[in-house]
Design an enzyme around this catalytic site. Structure first.
Site, short mmCIF file in Angstrom:
data_model
loop_
_atom_site.label_atom_id
_atom_site.label_comp_id
_atom_site.label_asym_id
_atom_site.label_seq_id
_atom_site.Cartn_x
_atom_site.Cartn_y
_atom_site.Cartn_z
CB SER A 100 40.55 -16.12 10.99
OG SER A 100 40.31 -16.81 12.20
CG HIS A 135 41.98 -21.19 11.47
ND1 HIS A 135 42.87 -20.70 10.54
CD2 HIS A 135 41.49 -20.10 12.15
CE1 HIS A 135 42.92 -19.38 10.66
NE2 HIS A 135 42.10 -19.00 11.61
#
Length: 243
Positions: free
Chosen positions: A134, A170
């Protein structure tokens, strides 16, 4: 031992719930360790939790995951101060640097204050494998989409730019990720952008994308480019290897 050439593993994964512990390192982190060439001894992994504020309770879980994997895990805490005056030397003693998720905007600001980017670049060139999830993926690129500023995604463009691309994380689990990346590439805010579904990772040798991998049975990876004739974003799926 060190990686044969500068290596980055940029992901939307790397951790999983443990069977008897709160946390385990998943296949993407194990793959990063394998790429480091650390064999015949305990691999040395440096965990960087700046993006989540160096939370000690989380670091305890990471330490436990390291013991379970049979690795030596060190924590690079910048709150309230770095562990050493020689960050380049300290980071360079490890086989892998793994950066956790959270706020990439805050991470980049704190790293700039301490010139951690310079230390990481030196380690990368010397064969320390860099990786993360991330925020810990976006940081290696020119930039990407983030919720660092609030629930409405914004695009940051002040990444370390070790890799000359944008980054999308994501991609399959948050509905606004794909359209935000597409709009940023179409407008020229981001260059060619490489994206991962949850559980997927991208391996770079030097600055070239070498392989897409996944620690899950589903999910993929993608490249988004701007069609110069129409000004529209074009997305292409990548071949992906299941670890």
């Amino acid at each position: 031992m060190a990686a044969d050439q500068p290596t980055i593993v940029a992901t939307s994964g790397g951790f999983r719930a443990g069977r008897r512990t709160h946390l385990e390192f998943h296949r993407l982190v194990h793959h990063a360790v394998d790429l480091s060439g650390a064999h015949g001894r305990k691999p040395r992994l440096c965990y960087v939790g700046t993006a989540s504020g160096d939370q000690r309770w989380w670091h305890a879980d990471v330490d436990e995951a390291g013991r379970l994997a049979g690795w030596e895990v060190s924590q690079l805490n910048l709150f309230t101060m770095p562990p050493t005056d020689d960050l380049a030397g300290w980071v360079g003693e490890h086989d892998v640097v793994w950066v956790g998720g959270g706020s990439v905007a805050n991470l980049l600001a704190v790293w700039e204050v301490h010139d951690l980017g310079g230390a990481l670049r030196a380690a990368w060139r010397d064969g320390v494998v860099l990786g993360g999830v991330s925020a810990g993926s976006i940081c290696w690129f020119v930039g990407g989409a983030t919720d660092s500023f609030g629930p409405e995604l914004r695009v940051v463009t002040n990444g370390l730019a070790f890799l000359p691309y944008g980054n999308g994380v994501h991609y399959d689990s948050e509905a606004l990720r794909r359209p935000t990346i597409h709009a940023a590439v179409a407008s020229g805010v981001l260059p060619e952008t490489h994206c991962t579904d949850d559980g997927a990772g991208l391996v770079y040798l030097g600055t070239e994308l070498a392989e897409a991998v996944s620690e899950r049975a589903s999910g993929g990876a993608y490249v988004v480019v701007r069609d110069e004739s129409s000004g529209t974003p074009q997305e292409e799926p990548l071949d992906i290897r299941r670890l």
